[in-house]
Design a protein around this motif. Structure first.
Motif, PDB file in Angstrom:
ATOM      1  N   LYS A  48       1.523  -0.406   0.348  1.00  0.00           N
ATOM      2  CA  LYS A  48       1.819  -0.540   1.783  1.00  0.00           C
ATOM      3  C   LYS A  48       1.947   0.843   2.422  1.00  0.00           C
ATOM      4  O   LYS A  48       1.443   1.063   3.518  1.00  0.00           O
ATOM      5  CB  LYS A  48       3.103  -1.347   1.986  1.00  0.00           C
ATOM      6  CG  LYS A  48       3.552  -1.412   3.425  1.00  0.00           C
ATOM      7  CD  LYS A  48       3.491  -2.797   3.958  1.00  0.00           C
ATOM      8  CE  LYS A  48       4.057  -2.946   5.333  1.00  0.00           C
ATOM      9  NZ  LYS A  48       3.316  -2.289   6.382  1.00  0.00           N
ATOM     10  N   ALA A  49       2.592   1.761   1.721  1.00  0.00           N
ATOM     11  CA  ALA A  49       2.741   3.122   2.249  1.00  0.00           C
ATOM     12  C   ALA A  49       1.380   3.784   2.415  1.00  0.00           C
ATOM     13  O   ALA A  49       1.122   4.453   3.423  1.00  0.00           O
ATOM     14  CB  ALA A  49       3.634   3.951   1.333  1.00  0.00           C
ATOM     15  N   ASP A  52      -0.325   2.161   5.422  1.00  0.00           N
ATOM     16  CA  ASP A  52       0.273   2.648   6.672  1.00  0.00           C
ATOM     17  C   ASP A  52      -0.176   4.063   6.991  1.00  0.00           C
ATOM     18  O   ASP A  52      -0.536   4.365   8.137  1.00  0.00           O
ATOM     19  CB  ASP A  52       1.798   2.590   6.598  1.00  0.00           C
ATOM     20  CG  ASP A  52       2.339   1.168   6.603  1.00  0.00           C
ATOM     21  OD1 ASP A  52       1.582   0.235   6.960  1.00  0.00           O
ATOM     22  OD2 ASP A  52       3.515   0.984   6.240  1.00  0.00           O
ATOM     23  N   ARG A  53      -0.165   4.936   5.990  1.00  0.00           N
ATOM     24  CA  ARG A  53      -0.607   6.313   6.214  1.00  0.00           C
ATOM     25  C   ARG A  53      -2.087   6.352   6.587  1.00  0.00           C
ATOM     26  O   ARG A  53      -2.496   7.093   7.483  1.00  0.00           O
ATOM     27  CB  ARG A  53      -0.345   7.170   4.973  1.00  0.00           C
ATOM     28  CG  ARG A  53       1.129   7.446   4.742  1.00  0.00           C
ATOM     29  CD  ARG A  53       1.390   8.198   3.438  1.00  0.00           C
ATOM     30  NE  ARG A  53       0.666   9.451   3.387  1.00  0.00           N
ATOM     31  CZ  ARG A  53       0.101   9.921   2.258  1.00  0.00           C
ATOM     32  NH1 ARG A  53       0.168   9.245   1.137  1.00  0.00           N
ATOM     33  NH2 ARG A  53      -0.518  11.079   2.282  1.00  0.00           N
ATOM     34  N   GLU A  55      -3.879   3.992   8.010  1.00  0.00           N
ATOM     35  CA  GLU A  55      -4.049   3.473   9.373  1.00  0.00           C
ATOM     36  C   GLU A  55      -3.597   4.485  10.420  1.00  0.00           C
ATOM     37  O   GLU A  55      -4.213   4.595  11.479  1.00  0.00           O
ATOM     38  CB  GLU A  55      -3.297   2.156   9.536  1.00  0.00           C
ATOM     39  CG  GLU A  55      -3.976   0.996   8.827  1.00  0.00           C
ATOM     40  CD  GLU A  55      -3.252  -0.321   9.002  1.00  0.00           C
ATOM     41  OE1 GLU A  55      -2.134  -0.353   9.557  1.00  0.00           O
ATOM     42  OE2 GLU A  55      -3.827  -1.334   8.578  1.00  0.00           O
ATOM     43  N   SER A  56      -2.552   5.234  10.115  1.00  0.00           N
ATOM     44  CA  SER A  56      -2.092   6.273  11.044  1.00  0.00           C
ATOM     45  C   SER A  56      -3.167   7.330  11.248  1.00  0.00           C
ATOM     46  O   SER A  56      -3.414   7.767  12.372  1.00  0.00           O
ATOM     47  CB  SER A  56      -0.817   6.927  10.523  1.00  0.00           C
ATOM     48  OG  SER A  56       0.243   6.016  10.539  1.00  0.00           O
ATOM     49  N   ASP A 107       0.021  14.527   8.594  1.00  0.00           N
ATOM     50  CA  ASP A 107       0.431  13.947   7.314  1.00  0.00           C
ATOM     51  C   ASP A 107       0.581  15.096   6.319  1.00  0.00           C
ATOM     52  O   ASP A 107      -0.400  15.601   5.782  1.00  0.00           O
ATOM     53  CB  ASP A 107      -0.594  12.927   6.819  1.00  0.00           C
ATOM     54  CG  ASP A 107      -0.105  12.133   5.624  1.00  0.00           C
ATOM     55  OD1 ASP A 107       0.586  12.709   4.748  1.00  0.00           O
ATOM     56  OD2 ASP A 107      -0.409  10.924   5.540  1.00  0.00           O
ATOM     57  N   MET A 133      -4.909  -4.840   2.022  1.00  0.00           N
ATOM     58  CA  MET A 133      -4.101  -5.622   2.948  1.00  0.00           C
ATOM     59  C   MET A 133      -3.967  -7.079   2.500  1.00  0.00           C
ATOM     60  O   MET A 133      -3.010  -7.752   2.850  1.00  0.00           O
ATOM     61  CB  MET A 133      -4.681  -5.539   4.357  1.00  0.00           C
ATOM     62  CG  MET A 133      -4.542  -4.144   4.947  1.00  0.00           C
ATOM     63  SD  MET A 133      -5.310  -3.979   6.547  1.00  0.00           S
ATOM     64  CE  MET A 133      -4.007  -4.620   7.576  1.00  0.00           C
TER      65      MET A 133
END
Length: 156
Positions: A48-49, A52-53, A55-56, A107, A133
């Motif tokens: 998940k991390a 999320d990264r 997608e950022s 990042d 996902m």
């Protein structure tokens, strides 16, 4: 002693009600027009991390002038960025440098950024993110991500 039995019985009752409530929406009729394949799967914390990264990074890059779409997957300290440029724009060296700086500045765990506008690789990265996902393990994609990175490095 009787008080403890009452508490245990109440807890069992609450758990049974919760369990029945959670199972109530498993049939197709109760989904009321929603796509059954559109359900979400709980993804493990490390994966998940990464999602999320990734997608950022994609969100940052797609905001740049001239970029129609962007996708990203992060592998260790490398960001693999796929780009679809807007009509009549090119992915120049200056644009690549802008993307690299933007990603690294936002990042702190990324040390290297590889960029491609190859449509096939873009779709591969999108498929990897989609699989993650849906709950597929990141480990299952390591070989594919390594191949993608090597192909991009070879082409640049």
């Amino acid at each position: 002693m009787i008080k403890n039995k009452k508490i245990v019985l109440i807890l069992i009752g609450v758990l049974l009600i919760a369990q029945v409530g959670c199972r109530a929406n498993t049939n197709k009729e109760s989904l009321e027009g929603k796509d059954i394949n559109d359900s979400t799967v709980e993804v493990g914390a490390p994966d998940k991390a990464i999602i999320d990264r990734s997608e950022s990074v994609s969100d940052l890059v797609v905001e740049l002038f001239g970029v129609d779409n962007a996708t990203c997957i992060i592998f260790n300290d490398i960001a693999v960025v796929g780009i679809k440029m807007a009509y009549d724009t090119e992915l120049t060296d200056a644009m690549k440098e802008t993307i690299i700086n933007l990603v690294v500045e936002n990042d702190s765990m990324i040390r290297q950024v590889v960029i491609t506008e190859n449509e096939k690789i873009f779709e591969q990265v999108e498929n990897i993110i989609g699989g993650l996902m849906k709950g597929k393990p990141y480990d299952g994609y390591v070989t594919e991500i390594n191949r993608i990175i090597e192909k991009i490095k070879k082409d640049n």
